[in-house]
Design a protein around this motif. Structure first.
Motif, short mmCIF file in Angstrom:
data_model
loop_
_atom_site.label_atom_id
_atom_site.label_comp_id
_atom_site.label_asym_id
_atom_site.label_seq_id
_atom_site.Cartn_x
_atom_site.Cartn_y
_atom_site.Cartn_z
N SER A 150 0.83 -1.21 0.00
CA SER A 150 0.00 0.00 0.00
C SER A 150 0.86 1.25 0.00
O SER A 150 0.60 2.20 -0.72
N LEU A 162 -6.24 2.14 -2.93
CA LEU A 162 -6.11 1.37 -1.70
C LEU A 162 -7.45 1.07 -1.05
O LEU A 162 -7.52 0.37 -0.06
N LEU A 163 -8.53 1.62 -1.59
CA LEU A 163 -9.81 1.51 -0.90
C LEU A 163 -10.84 0.76 -1.71
O LEU A 163 -11.13 1.12 -2.85
N SER A 263 -9.87 -6.03 5.64
CA SER A 263 -9.95 -4.83 6.48
C SER A 263 -8.85 -3.85 6.10
O SER A 263 -9.04 -2.64 6.23
N THR A 264 -7.72 -4.34 5.62
CA THR A 264 -6.66 -3.42 5.20
C THR A 264 -7.08 -2.61 3.98
O THR A 264 -6.71 -1.46 3.83
N PHE A 265 -7.83 -3.24 3.09
CA PHE A 265 -8.23 -2.53 1.87
C PHE A 265 -9.70 -2.11 1.89
O PHE A 265 -10.25 -1.71 0.86
N GLY A 266 -10.34 -2.19 3.05
CA GLY A 266 -11.72 -1.73 3.15
C GLY A 266 -12.67 -2.44 2.21
O GLY A 266 -13.50 -1.82 1.56
N ARG A 272 -14.16 -10.32 6.62
CA ARG A 272 -14.39 -9.22 7.54
C ARG A 272 -15.69 -9.44 8.30
O ARG A 272 -15.75 -9.22 9.51
N ARG A 280 -18.17 -8.70 17.65
CA ARG A 280 -19.36 -8.01 18.15
C ARG A 280 -20.37 -8.96 18.77
O ARG A 280 -21.47 -8.55 19.10
N GLU C 72 -18.54 1.83 10.64
CA GLU C 72 -19.87 1.58 10.11
C GLU C 72 -20.95 1.69 11.20
O GLU C 72 -20.83 1.08 12.25
N PHE C 286 -16.78 2.99 5.00
CA PHE C 286 -16.72 2.36 6.31
C PHE C 286 -15.40 1.64 6.49
O PHE C 286 -15.17 0.58 5.91
N ILE C 287 -14.52 2.23 7.27
CA ILE C 287 -13.19 1.64 7.48
C ILE C 287 -12.88 1.64 8.97
O ILE C 287 -12.98 2.67 9.63
N ASP C 288 -12.52 0.48 9.49
CA ASP C 288 -12.17 0.39 10.91
C ASP C 288 -10.67 0.53 11.12
O ASP C 288 -10.21 0.98 12.16
N ASP C 289 -9.90 0.05 10.14
CA ASP C 289 -8.45 0.04 10.27
C ASP C 289 -7.92 1.45 9.99
O ASP C 289 -7.85 1.88 8.85
N ALA C 292 -4.94 1.95 7.67
CA ALA C 292 -5.35 1.81 6.27
C ALA C 292 -6.05 3.08 5.81
O ALA C 292 -5.84 3.55 4.69
#
Lengths: 318, 311, 585
Positions: A150, A162-163, A263-266, A272, A280, C72, C286-289, C292
């Protein structure tokens, strides 16, 4: 063969049932529930919340209800926004499947070619280059790889995005060229591919080397067959048997999605969803993703077993 | 059904058509060939060096140089003459922490394989010799374990075991149990497949015809021949366990701070990759070197134990 | 074999190239240059300093599109939400009678939102008149009845509104809400709903009858759970009513589309009657990291994102990025929390608690873990709230002082830490783990005692807290509304619902009693201040460490984005999203 396959298919049902039961009670035993928060709710509200989702009923009753629903094909809802679990799995599974298929094709093509080239150039520079890739590729955790890629290709060079995921979000868009954005597809696929590609390359190399040392190859060469045909007709086919066996689990692992890459690249993928479900305590989604994964694994294993029998007729069924 | 399980076998399989050699011959031969394998020796040498350094570090200040948990204000340094590997977010010396990480990661890697080996051998042999129903049940059990929701299991295990004041069950032990409980299925499948395919071999048939007892056949003929591939798989399993621990650390389920495995160091360092890349480079490099060492050793062992190359 | 070793050399070479490349990426971000960050709250960055005026500098409408990051949301339904990210986005979609806005001094003020003015108060009856011409996004008029319906949803146990207690006893005290929330008999429900103390006098006038006068009525009426509701839409669409296409909202923006775990797209609400937003589209990723997210910001895929405190040093080291940092203060205090009745018993001793509180150098902690972005605190009532007393009042009691800490521990009977049991400290996130590691080291070097760090996942941590299954805990309190009572009431008094510290102190209880009975605002604040002082003096469950700040990156082309004060920290400046605009370049 058919009877064997059928028997294995039938076995999937009790296996899934055991996994469902184990998962159900395991997730109830894990501390914290879907609505546990640091702040205390007034007791009346807490009760209302539990009642809304049927969590106030005795455990065995919740279990019976859940199993009954599953038998009818109803996976229930996620507590995270009250969305139906089946829909979440369908959407995120579709995204993860695209990544998986791409990564799988790249990993297999690249891995097998690299392994074969290495073996055919045994102890020559090309071989070392191949071994080098295979060992280095297999020794870097993929979250590190993803971060480095990245930074280099997204932040510094600005070549790649990256997203998000660059493939179609819905199955209906699959033939719509504008739904594809290659600049968003490269990095996730590369980051996900390196490890399995390296692994396949290692296995292929070892296996080809072994086949090359067999008598029938020597015979084929002695017969004056060109090296090309020796490789194509005799070596690859026989060398692929062990490769097939590692490909099955790799396929299963890829299809279940990678939390770290997603999660790194959304990316809204299955990996995920399944990890955040646990984080959760999203009971419905935990059950759904676990069962889906178990099903995929069972099918992948079954396919490999059957394929294996096709390739190697010596296999005996038990 | 023998298929996928036996399928791993050709990789390591014993294709000798001849009569199996005696115990001692097999192992001394293997050892001799191992010594000739330069890469394997390199791996062994590197591993031994790292291991010794990480072990003496706790005893000798010359090696460790800084206490691994000392928080200082010299934070996020690159490599310097004093801090060979730089320092982390809290100003702790990465060299000392990496040495500690090697120690812990190796403990986890080796410990996991101990669990894997005992469970894997037990269930593998059980499947191979327990009759059709047992076999089927054991194999489906491995299917179940493969799809087992391991994350939940690990969270629960940590919760049950941690903080109970049970001396023996440290964070590292919990990690070993948690990874080992899930990773054994591969060995079980391998052992079973190996056993089944050996059962069809001429030398076993011959021994059976000569009236050898089942127990004798298993212990003298089959187990030794199975052990080779198993040992190889175990060598590869060590780095896999180290990786699994790294992934768990990434999820915040690593071993208790301030002790840090290599996986924890990499996962923590990864958060600072843009601040100070050395936080990741050195621990990740250490993982890579360990991986390479074990890979070379594993490859060497495989070659050494492959009877066809036996002189 | 020498070719083999050459192969190895090649490998070594490649590795070093990789390392050099990686090092190059981080060039210029080495540690030496740590600039001191402006203290949270007072922090004025260029982005933050932009005025909210939208005169001549706006880019044309076609360019008024931005992409921002958020965690999110769980729901897009204000009556059900409890998470920061839910509320952050809901404030773009919905509006209530009153608004909480930044007062420009790091604090918060309450302003009429959809209400035309302050309420008319007659005893326990509060009458609010709506602004004229209000509409929902589907064009239907927004009437007083919709606010009554909002109250109904907040109190209805069938909705299970997480913040429904705001309507209930101790907070708004709406007549009939308590009985409704506790009701389990479906047959009774309609009758109880009818008895609720909320009534539409006419289309523009809504009347709330409370059980007693409430000095922070308007503040509470700015909380999301008091927003209006469209029961007809909800009845027609059920739980799916917040999906794009179904959702009807009343704020400046509407939800155009949403893909779970991916993004939501917001566009201006054509029927919004307030100030017209400049932005034509807001895409929320919506990004948690957060690492990133920061990288995506650097690669220009995001115009605004929250970043982790760890990445602040990277932003600060880059002259262009440094100007785009916005430090958003929060209404959250983080502290070492102590269960005074934990099994080891030692935490029941005030001297031990004082020792643990005084052994921590909060300035050093702030530098080490947060690169100076948070605010070291020995106070509990957050900065930005009326009644905040500041560190000056408490530093001499629990501030860092190694000698005093050692003396306190010796007075407790553990000189030099001898014989002190090993305590566990519960943490979840990597950031809290780092804080715990700092504490661990401080306690070891200052007091000579060991603590054990239990890193668990978030639900486990919350469950442990609720079950009081902890000795030490890194936690804190995020205010729900900017009033001093919200930081104190329910947390420290004997039998308080959120009192998991088992704090039980007569001074604390007495001060609260006075505060609850106070008739004048000054007396109420004064009593709560006394309560805070009693808590700190007795280290009654908490030893504050720092007031959190959340660093954001805001692209310099984006104007009108201001810090939120201590309102809610999900998105900076979300209370006036209509002020946001893309500058003309």
């Amino acid at each position: 063969m058919l009877g064997y396959t059928l028997r294995r298919v039938l076995w999937i049902i009790p296996v899934l049932w055991v996994i469902a039961t184990l998962t159900f009670f395991l997730m109830q035993a894990v501390p914290g529930g879907p609505f546990t928060s640091e702040k205390q709710r007034p007791p009346a509200l807490e009760e209302a919340l539990q009642a809304k989702y049927g969590l106030n009923e005795p455990l065995w009753q919740q279990y019976a209800t859940y199993m009954g629903n599953i038998a009818r094909g109803d996976l229930g809802i996620s507590f995270d926004g009250d969305r139906p679990v089946s829909g979440i799995i369908r959407h995120s599974g579709f995204i993860s499947a695209q990544i998986a298929i791409l990564s799988f094709v790249v990993a297999v093509t690249f891995g097998i070619s690299l392994g074969t080239i290495s073996a055919l150039n045994h102890n020559k520079p090309l071989d070392y280059a191949g071994v080098l890739f295979a060992t280095v590729g297999a020794s870097v955790p993929n979250f590190v790889l993803a971060a480095f890629l990245s930074i280099i290709f997204g932040v510094e060079l600005g070549w790649l995005k990256l997203l998000g995921w660059g493939g179609p979000p819905e199955i209906s868009d699959i033939f719509n060229p504008s739904a594809y954005h290659p600049s968003k597809m490269v990095l996730p696929v590369v980051a996900l591919t390196v490890l399995p590609a390296a692994y396949i390359a290692r296995v292929t190399r070892a296996s080809v080397l072994e086949v090359l040392s067999q008598d029938y190859i020597r015979t084929a060469r002695a017969k004056g067959l060109s090296e090309f045909w020796v490789v194509m007709r005799h070596t690859i086919r026989n060398a692929l048997i062990p490769v097939l066996t590692v490909i099955g689990p790799i396929a299963a692992i890829l299809v279940s999605g990678s939390f770290i890459i997603e999660s790194t690249f959304g990316i809204p993928g299955l990996g995920r969803e399944s990890i955040t479900a646990v984080q959760r305590r999203d009971y419905g989604l935990i059950m759904g993703t676990t069962l889906f994964y178990a099903l995929i694994v069972a099918i992948a294993n079954l396919i490999v077993d059957v394929l294996y029998a096709v390739v190697d007729p010596r296999i005996r069924y038990r | 059904m023998a298929t996928q399980d036996a399928a791993v076998a050709p990789l390591f399989a014993d294709h000798s058509d001849g009569i199996v050699r005696g115990h001692r011959g097999l192992w001394s031969d293997a050892w001799r060939r191992m010594l000739q394998n330069k890469l394997a020796m390199l791996g062994l040498g590197a591993l031994a060096t790292i291991l010794v350094m990480s072990l003496v570090a706790t005893q000798m200040n010359v090696v460790e140089r800084h206490a691994p948990h000392d928080i200082t204000t010299a934070k996020q340094l690159g490599p310097t003459g004093d801090h060979f590997f730089g320092t982390d977010q809290l100003g702790r010396d990465t060299w000392a922490r990496t040495l500690e990480g090697v120690r812990i990661s190796l403990q986890i890697g080796l410990g996991t394989q101990l669990v894997v080996l005992s469970l894997g051998l037990f269930f593998g042999v059980l499947a191979a010799f327990g009759g059709k129903l047992t076999d089927n049940l054991v194999m489906r059990f491995t299917d179940i374990m493969f799809s087992f929701p391991d994350l939940l299991f690990i969270i629960l295990l940590r919760e049950i075991l941690n903080g109970q004041g049970i001396k023996f069950l440290t964070g590292t032990m919990v990690m070993i149990l948690a990874i080992g409980m899930i990773a054994w299925t591969t060995i079980a499948r391998l052992v079973r497949g190996q056993m089944l395919s050996l059962g069809e071999r001429d030398f076993v048939t011959a021994a059976r015809a000569l009236g050898a007892t089942r127990w004798r056949i298993v212990t003298t003929h089959m187990l030794p021949n199975t052990l080779g591939p198993v040992i190889v798989a175990v060598t590869f399993g060590i780095p896999t366990a180290i990786f699994a621990e790294a992934a768990l650390s990434f999820l915040g389920l690593g071993i208790p701070a301030p002790a840090a495995s290599l996986g924890t160091l990499v996962a923590d360092g990864n958060r600072f990759v843009q601040v100070n890349v050395w936080n990741v480079v050195f621990p990740a490099g250490a993982i890579a070197v360990l991986m390479l060492s074990f890979t070379f050793i594993g490859d060497g062992l495989r070659d050494a134990l492959d009877p066809r190359t036996r002189g | 074999m020498n070719i083999r070793s050459r192969g190895f050399l090649l490998f070594a070479g490649l590795m070093s190239i990789m390392l050099v490349a990686a090092a190059a990426c981080s060039s210029g971000t080495s540690s030496g240059d740590k600039t001191k960050t402006a203290a949270a709250g007072g922090g004025k960055t260029p982005a933050a300093g932009a005025t909210t005026s939208t005169g001549g500098e706006q880019a044309p409408a076609a360019q008024q599109k931005i992409t921002i990051q958020s965690a999110e949301p769980q729901f897009y339904d204000p009556h059900r939400s409890s998470f920061e990210q839910d509320i952050g986005i809901e404030r773009l979609l919905f509006r209530g009678l009153y608004n909480l806005t930044d007062d420009g001094k790091g604090g918060v003020k309450v302003e009429p939102g959809l209400a035309a003015a302050e309420p008319k108060i007659a005893g326990n009856v509060y009458t609010v008149t709506l602004k004229s011409g209000l509409k929902w996004s589907d064009g239907k008029p927004l009437t007083a009845q919709h606010f009554v319906d909002g109250a109904k949803r907040g109190c209805d146990p069938g909705i299970a509104a997480d913040y429904g207690y705001i309507w209930g006893p101790g907070y708004l005290d709406l007549v009939g809400c308590e009985a409704l929330q506790a009701n389990k008999d479906a047959a009774q429900k309609e009758a109880l709903l009818a008895k609720l103390g909320a009534r539409a006098v006419d289309d523009k006038t809504v009347e709330f009858t409370l059980t007693k006068p409430n000095p922070r009525f308007t503040t509470l009426m700015a909380i999301w759970v008091t927003f209006p509701a469209r029961l007809d839409v909800i009845a027609a669409k059920g739980d799916q009513w917040t999906l794009p296409g179904n959702i009807v909202s009343n704020g400046p923006f509407i939800l155009k589309d949403m893909t779970p775990k991916d993004h939501a797209t917001l566009i201006p609400n054509p029927n919004w009657t307030g100030k017209k937003p400049a932005l034509q589209q807001i895409t929320v990723k919506f990004i948690d990291d957060l690492s990133a997210a920061f990288r995506s910001y650097q690669s220009h895929e995001l115009d605004m994102t929250r970043i982790s405190a760890t990445d602040i040093a990277v932003a600060k080291a880059d002259s262009a990025l440094a100007k785009e940092v916005l430090v958003n203060p929060t209404g959250r205090i983080s502290s070492v929390e102590m269960n005074t009745q934990a099994p080891s018993k030692v935490l029941g001793d005030l001297n031990v608690r004082i020792a643990l509180a005084r052994a921590v150098d909060r300035e050093a902690l702030n530098e080490a873990v947060f690169d100076g972005t948070s605010t070291p605190a020995t106070y509990w009532v957050v900065k930005g709230i009326k009644g905040h007393q500041g560190n000056e009042a408490f530093d001499s009691i629990i501030g860092f002082n190694a000698d005093a800490a050692r003396k306190a521990l010796a007075d407790a009977g553990y000189p030099g830490g001898a014989g002190f049991p090993e305590l566990g400290i519960v943490v979840n996130t990597p950031e809290r783990k780092a804080v715990a590691e700092f504490l661990q080291q401080s306690y070891k070097s200052v007091l000579g005692i060991n603590i054990r760090i239990d890193q668990v996942d978030s639900p486990t941590r919350s469950a442990r807290f609720q079950k009081e299954d902890f000795e030490l805990f890194i936690g804190g309190w995020q205010i729900d509304y900017p009033d001093i009572e919200n930081t104190l009431f329910g947390l420290f008094e004997t039998d308080g619902g959120n009192n998991h510290y088992n704090c039980s102190n007569p001074d604390v209880d007495a001060a609260l009693k006075i505060a609850l009975a106070a008739t004048s605002e000054d007396a109420r604040i004064k009593a709560y201040q006394n309560m805070e002082t009693a808590i700190i003096k007795n280290v009654c469950g908490v030893a504050p460490l720092y007031q959190d700040s959340l660093p954001f990156m805001v692209n310099r082309k984006l104007g009108g984005v201001v810090p939120n004060g201590s309102i809610d920290s999900g998105l900076p400046g979300n209370y006036c999203v209509e002020c946001w605009f893309v500058k003309a370049s």
